[in-house]
Write a protein that holds these residues in place. Structure first.
Motif, PDB file in Angstrom:
ATOM      1  N   ASN A   1       0.826  -1.207   0.000  1.00  0.00           N
ATOM      2  CA  ASN A   1       0.000   0.000   0.000  1.00  0.00           C
ATOM      3  C   ASN A   1       0.863   1.261   0.000  1.00  0.00           C
ATOM      4  O   ASN A   1       0.490   2.270  -0.593  1.00  0.00           O
ATOM      5  N   GLN A   2       2.022   1.202   0.659  1.00  0.00           N
ATOM      6  CA  GLN A   2       2.920   2.347   0.682  1.00  0.00           C
ATOM      7  C   GLN A   2       3.644   2.513  -0.647  1.00  0.00           C
ATOM      8  O   GLN A   2       4.167   3.584  -0.937  1.00  0.00           O
ATOM      9  N   GLY A   3       3.660   1.481  -1.461  1.00  0.00           N
ATOM     10  CA  GLY A   3       4.267   1.535  -2.781  1.00  0.00           C
ATOM     11  C   GLY A   3       3.260   1.814  -3.882  1.00  0.00           C
ATOM     12  O   GLY A   3       3.592   1.759  -5.061  1.00  0.00           O
ATOM     13  N   LEU A   4       2.033   2.109  -3.499  1.00  0.00           N
ATOM     14  CA  LEU A   4       0.947   2.339  -4.450  1.00  0.00           C
ATOM     15  C   LEU A   4       0.998   3.773  -4.974  1.00  0.00           C
ATOM     16  O   LEU A   4       1.055   4.725  -4.193  1.00  0.00           O
ATOM     17  N   ARG A   5       0.992   3.906  -6.276  1.00  0.00           N
ATOM     18  CA  ARG A   5       0.945   5.239  -6.876  1.00  0.00           C
ATOM     19  C   ARG A   5      -0.504   5.705  -6.878  1.00  0.00           C
ATOM     20  O   ARG A   5      -1.391   5.025  -7.406  1.00  0.00           O
ATOM     21  N   ILE A   6      -0.724   6.871  -6.312  1.00  0.00           N
ATOM     22  CA  ILE A   6      -2.077   7.418  -6.216  1.00  0.00           C
ATOM     23  C   ILE A   6      -2.281   8.500  -7.275  1.00  0.00           C
ATOM     24  O   ILE A   6      -3.267   8.488  -8.002  1.00  0.00           O
ATOM     25  N   ARG A   7      -1.318   9.410  -7.359  1.00  0.00           N
ATOM     26  CA  ARG A   7      -1.433  10.523  -8.305  1.00  0.00           C
ATOM     27  C   ARG A   7      -1.435  10.003  -9.745  1.00  0.00           C
ATOM     28  O   ARG A   7      -0.599   9.197 -10.130  1.00  0.00           O
ATOM     29  N   GLY A   8      -2.418  10.454 -10.497  1.00  0.00           N
ATOM     30  CA  GLY A   8      -2.506  10.061 -11.898  1.00  0.00           C
ATOM     31  C   GLY A   8      -3.069   8.674 -12.128  1.00  0.00           C
ATOM     32  O   GLY A   8      -2.966   8.153 -13.237  1.00  0.00           O
TER      33      GLY A   8
ATOM     34  N   ASP B   1      -6.335   5.649 -10.796  1.00  0.00           N
ATOM     35  CA  ASP B   1      -7.679   5.511 -10.227  1.00  0.00           C
ATOM     36  C   ASP B   1      -7.653   4.678  -8.942  1.00  0.00           C
ATOM     37  O   ASP B   1      -8.662   4.096  -8.558  1.00  0.00           O
ATOM     38  N   ALA B   2      -6.494   4.632  -8.280  1.00  0.00           N
ATOM     39  CA  ALA B   2      -6.339   3.801  -7.077  1.00  0.00           C
ATOM     40  C   ALA B   2      -7.365   4.142  -6.000  1.00  0.00           C
ATOM     41  O   ALA B   2      -7.945   3.245  -5.391  1.00  0.00           O
ATOM     42  N   LYS B   3      -7.591   5.413  -5.773  1.00  0.00           N
ATOM     43  CA  LYS B   3      -8.544   5.826  -4.733  1.00  0.00           C
ATOM     44  C   LYS B   3      -9.960   5.385  -5.092  1.00  0.00           C
ATOM     45  O   LYS B   3     -10.660   4.808  -4.263  1.00  0.00           O
ATOM     46  N   GLU B   4     -10.347   5.631  -6.326  1.00  0.00           N
ATOM     47  CA  GLU B   4     -11.697   5.274  -6.777  1.00  0.00           C
ATOM     48  C   GLU B   4     -11.931   3.769  -6.714  1.00  0.00           C
ATOM     49  O   GLU B   4     -13.060   3.325  -6.488  1.00  0.00           O
ATOM     50  N   ARG B   5     -10.881   3.003  -6.906  1.00  0.00           N
ATOM     51  CA  ARG B   5     -10.993   1.543  -6.873  1.00  0.00           C
ATOM     52  C   ARG B   5     -10.939   0.987  -5.456  1.00  0.00           C
ATOM     53  O   ARG B   5     -11.033  -0.225  -5.273  1.00  0.00           O
ATOM     54  N   GLY B   6     -10.767   1.848  -4.475  1.00  0.00           N
ATOM     55  CA  GLY B   6     -10.725   1.391  -3.094  1.00  0.00           C
ATOM     56  C   GLY B   6      -9.392   0.768  -2.702  1.00  0.00           C
ATOM     57  O   GLY B   6      -9.292   0.103  -1.667  1.00  0.00           O
ATOM     58  N   LEU B   7      -8.345   1.011  -3.476  1.00  0.00           N
ATOM     59  CA  LEU B   7      -7.065   0.376  -3.190  1.00  0.00           C
ATOM     60  C   LEU B   7      -6.341   0.990  -1.992  1.00  0.00           C
ATOM     61  O   LEU B   7      -5.480   0.346  -1.397  1.00  0.00           O
ATOM     62  N   LEU B   8      -6.707   2.209  -1.610  1.00  0.00           N
ATOM     63  CA  LEU B   8      -6.056   2.829  -0.455  1.00  0.00           C
ATOM     64  C   LEU B   8      -6.356   2.064   0.831  1.00  0.00           C
ATOM     65  O   LEU B   8      -5.531   2.034   1.743  1.00  0.00           O
ATOM     66  N   GLU B   9      -7.522   1.446   0.881  1.00  0.00           N
ATOM     67  CA  GLU B   9      -7.931   0.693   2.074  1.00  0.00           C
ATOM     68  C   GLU B   9      -7.837  -0.816   1.861  1.00  0.00           C
ATOM     69  O   GLU B   9      -8.154  -1.592   2.763  1.00  0.00           O
ATOM     70  N   ALA B  10      -7.413  -1.234   0.699  1.00  0.00           N
ATOM     71  CA  ALA B  10      -7.390  -2.663   0.365  1.00  0.00           C
ATOM     72  C   ALA B  10      -6.256  -3.381   1.082  1.00  0.00           C
ATOM     73  O   ALA B  10      -5.273  -2.761   1.507  1.00  0.00           O
ATOM     74  N   ASP B  11      -6.383  -4.693   1.186  1.00  0.00           N
ATOM     75  CA  ASP B  11      -5.309  -5.486   1.798  1.00  0.00           C
ATOM     76  C   ASP B  11      -4.144  -5.612   0.814  1.00  0.00           C
ATOM     77  O   ASP B  11      -4.268  -5.340  -0.375  1.00  0.00           O
ATOM     78  N   ALA B  12      -3.011  -6.030   1.339  1.00  0.00           N
ATOM     79  CA  ALA B  12      -1.773  -6.101   0.556  1.00  0.00           C
ATOM     80  C   ALA B  12      -1.917  -7.009  -0.660  1.00  0.00           C
ATOM     81  O   ALA B  12      -1.414  -6.678  -1.748  1.00  0.00           O
ATOM     82  N   ASP B  13      -2.599  -8.130  -0.516  1.00  0.00           N
ATOM     83  CA  ASP B  13      -2.760  -9.051  -1.647  1.00  0.00           C
ATOM     84  C   ASP B  13      -3.534  -8.410  -2.793  1.00  0.00           C
ATOM     85  O   ASP B  13      -3.179  -8.569  -3.960  1.00  0.00           O
ATOM     86  N   THR B  14      -4.569  -7.673  -2.455  1.00  0.00           N
ATOM     87  CA  THR B  14      -5.372  -6.998  -3.475  1.00  0.00           C
ATOM     88  C   THR B  14      -4.544  -5.941  -4.194  1.00  0.00           C
ATOM     89  O   THR B  14      -4.605  -5.808  -5.417  1.00  0.00           O
ATOM     90  N   VAL B  15      -3.747  -5.197  -3.430  1.00  0.00           N
ATOM     91  CA  VAL B  15      -2.898  -4.157  -4.011  1.00  0.00           C
ATOM     92  C   VAL B  15      -1.855  -4.782  -4.935  1.00  0.00           C
ATOM     93  O   VAL B  15      -1.630  -4.310  -6.053  1.00  0.00           O
ATOM     94  N   LEU B  16      -1.205  -5.848  -4.495  1.00  0.00           N
ATOM     95  CA  LEU B  16      -0.205  -6.520  -5.333  1.00  0.00           C
ATOM     96  C   LEU B  16      -0.829  -7.057  -6.619  1.00  0.00           C
ATOM     97  O   LEU B  16      -0.239  -6.932  -7.699  1.00  0.00           O
ATOM     98  N   ASP B  17      -2.008  -7.646  -6.513  1.00  0.00           N
ATOM     99  CA  ASP B  17      -2.699  -8.149  -7.704  1.00  0.00           C
ATOM    100  C   ASP B  17      -2.988  -7.006  -8.682  1.00  0.00           C
ATOM    101  O   ASP B  17      -2.789  -7.149  -9.889  1.00  0.00           O
ATOM    102  N   ALA B  18      -3.442  -5.879  -8.151  1.00  0.00           N
ATOM    103  CA  ALA B  18      -3.759  -4.729  -8.997  1.00  0.00           C
ATOM    104  C   ALA B  18      -2.502  -4.184  -9.667  1.00  0.00           C
ATOM    105  O   ALA B  18      -2.513  -3.856 -10.863  1.00  0.00           O
ATOM    106  N   MET B  19      -1.404  -4.098  -8.927  1.00  0.00           N
ATOM    107  CA  MET B  19      -0.144  -3.597  -9.491  1.00  0.00           C
ATOM    108  C   MET B  19       0.384  -4.512 -10.595  1.00  0.00           C
ATOM    109  O   MET B  19       0.875  -4.031 -11.616  1.00  0.00           O
ATOM    110  N   ALA B  20       0.306  -5.805 -10.366  1.00  0.00           N
ATOM    111  CA  ALA B  20       0.782  -6.761 -11.370  1.00  0.00           C
ATOM    112  C   ALA B  20      -0.071  -6.694 -12.634  1.00  0.00           C
ATOM    113  O   ALA B  20       0.436  -6.875 -13.744  1.00  0.00           O
ATOM    114  N   ALA B  21      -1.357  -6.411 -12.475  1.00  0.00           N
ATOM    115  CA  ALA B  21      -2.256  -6.317 -13.620  1.00  0.00           C
ATOM    116  C   ALA B  21      -2.148  -4.962 -14.318  1.00  0.00           C
ATOM    117  O   ALA B  21      -2.285  -4.878 -15.541  1.00  0.00           O
TER     118      ALA B  21
END
Length: 114
Positions: free
Chosen positions: A56-63, A65-85
């Motif tokens: 979550n600390q490695g998640l790019r927010i600016r530019g 749709d991470a916030k809109e997708r709920g990734l700011l509050e998501a668990d680490a596995d969800t964030v990693l899956d989203a980043m890989a995709a």
């Protein structure tokens, strides 16, 4: 010393961090344009673990749709899956050396890894 930078050539901070690495003769730099050569989920997990941060600390927010997708509050596995995709979600530049891993924002953070 070897260094790998997960780089986006369109990002000024990423370009500046790469320039620092390239201007040091003692550093053998591998450049990975992560939007073209997407790191695996396992590699991302290892990088964040070695950096001592959460995905979550490695998640790019600016530019993104991470916030809109709920990734700011998501668990680490969800964030990693989203980043890989969708690698645009990876904050940059990520640099790995034998001394560790860091998101080099500002770019001078790269000096701590040398």
């Amino acid at each position: 010393m070897k260094a790998t930078i997960w780089h986006n050539p369109k990002c000024g901070t990423s370009r500046k961090a790469l320039a620092i690495l390239e201007n040091l003769s003692k550093v053998d730099v591998t450049v990975v344009e992560y939007l073209k050569e997407v790191p695996t989920r396992d590699k991302l997990a290892q990088l964040y673990r070695d950096a001592g941060i959460t995905p979550n600390q490695g998640l790019r927010i600016r530019g993104t749709d991470a916030k809109e997708r709920g990734l700011l509050e998501a668990d680490a596995d969800t964030v990693l899956d989203a980043m890989a995709a969708e690698p645009i979600l990876i904050e940059r530049p990520l640099v790995e050396t034998e001394k560790g891993v860091a998101i080099c924002r500002p770019q001078d953070e790269v000096l701590k890894l040398l």
